[in-house]
Design a protein around this motif. Structure first.
Motif, PDB file in Angstrom:
ATOM      1  N   ALA A 125      47.130 -29.794  -5.525  1.00  0.00           N
ATOM      2  CA  ALA A 125      48.004 -28.785  -4.928  1.00  0.00           C
ATOM      3  C   ALA A 125      47.358 -27.414  -4.834  1.00  0.00           C
ATOM      4  CB  ALA A 125      49.299 -28.681  -5.737  1.00  0.00           C
ATOM      5  N   LYS A 126      46.193 -27.236  -5.473  1.00  0.00           N
ATOM      6  CA  LYS A 126      45.530 -25.935  -5.431  1.00  0.00           C
ATOM      7  C   LYS A 126      44.895 -25.708  -4.061  1.00  0.00           C
ATOM      8  CE  LYS A 126      44.452 -25.834 -10.335  1.00  0.00           C
ATOM      9  NZ  LYS A 126      43.388 -25.901 -11.337  1.00  0.00           N
ATOM     10  N   PRO A 127      44.919 -24.463  -3.590  1.00  0.00           N
ATOM     11  CA  PRO A 127      44.262 -24.186  -2.306  1.00  0.00           C
ATOM     12  C   PRO A 127      42.757 -24.415  -2.427  1.00  0.00           C
ATOM     13  CG  PRO A 127      45.311 -22.200  -3.221  1.00  0.00           C
ATOM     14  CD  PRO A 127      45.533 -23.315  -4.177  1.00  0.00           C
ATOM     15  N   ARG A 128      42.165 -24.912  -1.378  1.00  0.00           N
ATOM     16  CA  ARG A 128      40.725 -25.162  -1.396  1.00  0.00           C
ATOM     17  C   ARG A 128      40.155 -24.948   0.005  1.00  0.00           C
ATOM     18  NH1 ARG A 128      43.628 -29.616  -1.541  1.00  0.00           N
ATOM     19  NH2 ARG A 128      43.198 -31.336  -0.162  1.00  0.00           N
ATOM     20  N   LYS A 129      38.885 -24.661   0.059  1.00  0.00           N
ATOM     21  CA  LYS A 129      38.195 -24.462   1.331  1.00  0.00           C
ATOM     22  C   LYS A 129      37.748 -25.819   1.860  1.00  0.00           C
ATOM     23  CE  LYS A 129      37.945 -19.994   1.914  1.00  0.00           C
ATOM     24  NZ  LYS A 129      38.544 -19.353   3.050  1.00  0.00           N
ATOM     25  N   ILE A 130      37.858 -25.980   3.134  1.00  0.00           N
ATOM     26  CA  ILE A 130      37.402 -27.191   3.812  1.00  0.00           C
ATOM     27  C   ILE A 130      36.141 -26.816   4.585  1.00  0.00           C
ATOM     28  CG2 ILE A 130      37.986 -29.009   5.465  1.00  0.00           C
ATOM     29  CD1 ILE A 130      39.801 -28.924   2.958  1.00  0.00           C
ATOM     30  N   ALA A 131      35.066 -27.551   4.318  1.00  0.00           N
ATOM     31  CA  ALA A 131      33.801 -27.286   5.001  1.00  0.00           C
ATOM     32  C   ALA A 131      33.899 -27.761   6.451  1.00  0.00           C
ATOM     33  CB  ALA A 131      32.657 -28.005   4.291  1.00  0.00           C
ATOM     34  N   VAL A 132      33.428 -26.940   7.347  1.00  0.00           N
ATOM     35  CA  VAL A 132      33.409 -27.278   8.763  1.00  0.00           C
ATOM     36  C   VAL A 132      31.982 -27.624   9.128  1.00  0.00           C
ATOM     37  CG1 VAL A 132      33.844 -26.434  11.108  1.00  0.00           C
ATOM     38  CG2 VAL A 132      35.318 -25.707   9.210  1.00  0.00           C
ATOM     39  N   THR A 133      31.785 -28.824   9.652  1.00  0.00           N
ATOM     40  CA  THR A 133      30.442 -29.259  10.037  1.00  0.00           C
ATOM     41  C   THR A 133      30.355 -29.360  11.550  1.00  0.00           C
ATOM     42  OG1 THR A 133      31.073 -31.581   9.848  1.00  0.00           O
ATOM     43  CG2 THR A 133      30.154 -30.542   7.882  1.00  0.00           C
ATOM     44  N   SER A 134      29.149 -29.358  12.020  1.00  0.00           N
ATOM     45  CA  SER A 134      28.896 -29.447  13.447  1.00  0.00           C
ATOM     46  C   SER A 134      27.846 -30.519  13.676  1.00  0.00           C
ATOM     47  CB  SER A 134      28.404 -28.095  13.958  1.00  0.00           C
ATOM     48  OG  SER A 134      28.018 -28.198  15.301  1.00  0.00           O
ATOM     49  N   THR A 135      28.033 -31.337  14.698  1.00  0.00           N
ATOM     50  CA  THR A 135      27.036 -32.356  15.037  1.00  0.00           C
ATOM     51  C   THR A 135      26.453 -32.022  16.404  1.00  0.00           C
ATOM     52  OG1 THR A 135      28.760 -33.738  15.992  1.00  0.00           O
ATOM     53  CG2 THR A 135      28.169 -34.175  13.719  1.00  0.00           C
ATOM     54  N   PRO A 136      25.156 -32.215  16.551  1.00  0.00           N
ATOM     55  CA  PRO A 136      24.544 -31.923  17.858  1.00  0.00           C
ATOM     56  C   PRO A 136      25.066 -32.903  18.913  1.00  0.00           C
ATOM     57  CG  PRO A 136      22.924 -32.824  16.344  1.00  0.00           C
ATOM     58  CD  PRO A 136      24.201 -32.684  15.593  1.00  0.00           C
ATOM     59  N   HIS A 137      25.261 -32.393  20.121  1.00  0.00           N
ATOM     60  CA  HIS A 137      25.743 -33.225  21.229  1.00  0.00           C
ATOM     61  C   HIS A 137      24.580 -34.035  21.806  1.00  0.00           C
ATOM     62  CE1 HIS A 137      29.707 -31.522  21.200  1.00  0.00           C
ATOM     63  NE2 HIS A 137      29.198 -30.288  21.232  1.00  0.00           N
ATOM     64  N   ALA A 138      24.816 -35.279  22.132  1.00  0.00           N
ATOM     65  CA  ALA A 138      23.781 -36.175  22.660  1.00  0.00           C
ATOM     66  C   ALA A 138      23.325 -35.749  24.054  1.00  0.00           C
ATOM     67  CB  ALA A 138      24.294 -37.607  22.684  1.00  0.00           C
ATOM     68  N   ASP A 139      24.179 -35.095  24.835  1.00  0.00           N
ATOM     69  CA  ASP A 139      23.819 -34.735  26.206  1.00  0.00           C
ATOM     70  C   ASP A 139      22.971 -33.470  26.284  1.00  0.00           C
ATOM     71  OD1 ASP A 139      26.184 -33.469  25.298  1.00  0.00           O
ATOM     72  OD2 ASP A 139      26.640 -32.813  27.354  1.00  0.00           O
ATOM     73  N   LYS A 140      22.745 -32.814  25.201  1.00  0.00           N
ATOM     74  CA  LYS A 140      21.945 -31.590  25.209  1.00  0.00           C
ATOM     75  C   LYS A 140      20.636 -31.818  24.445  1.00  0.00           C
ATOM     76  CE  LYS A 140      25.597 -28.235  25.710  1.00  0.00           C
ATOM     77  NZ  LYS A 140      26.145 -26.992  25.243  1.00  0.00           N
TER      78      LYS A 140
END
Length: 142
Positions: free
Chosen positions: A122-137
């Motif tokens: 129930a404690k507040p916590r940070k959620i890590a935001v990740t990014s994945t490279p796009h295959a079309d670029k």
């Protein structure tokens, strides 16, 4: 010191004591506040023997019970007796998000302190935001 006898006050006191006797356990006054990652419940129980204090949790129901017995030596002539004796009880429904397995209690100077921790979930916590490279670029080498 002069003591004045007021028959109406005595009738009020007698009626109050009879009402208390028929109502069962008295309710104890409490304060409740949040202190960081736990709640603190403070219950006033002056003159209560610490051995008579009972705190238990059944599911989400916290129950506090205590007993105060006033001393009464034989031959005592009471002039005023206003301090209540008998059973005291308080029931509090605990909300979700509390760690009921880690509740602790301490009695000191007539005040029972019950520490109710907030569960880790129930404690507040940070959620890590990740990014994945796009295959079309895809980068091509020249």
């Amino acid at each position: 010191m002069a003591m004045y006898w007021d028959p109406f006050r005595e009738i009020d006191r007698l009626a109050e004591s009879m009402r208390d006797a028929t109502q069962g356990p008295r309710v104890m006054p409490i304060d409740l506040h949040r202190d960081g990652d736990h709640y603190v419940l403070a219950a006033d129980l002056p003159g209560v023997d610490p051995g008579s204090v009972d705190v238990d949790v059944d599911g989400q129901l916290l129950t506090i019970r205590a007993e105060r017995t006033l001393r009464s030596e034989s031959g005592t002539e009471w002039l005023v007796r206003e301090r209540p004796s008998g059973s005291f009880q308080r029931r509090i429904t605990l909300g979700d998000g509390l760690d009921t397995t880690q509740i602790s209690a301490h009695y000191d100077n007539g005040v029972l302190s019950v520490i109710i921790p907030i569960s880790e979930m129930a404690k507040p916590r940070k959620i890590a935001v990740t990014s994945t490279p796009h295959a079309d670029k895809q980068v091509t080498a020249k």
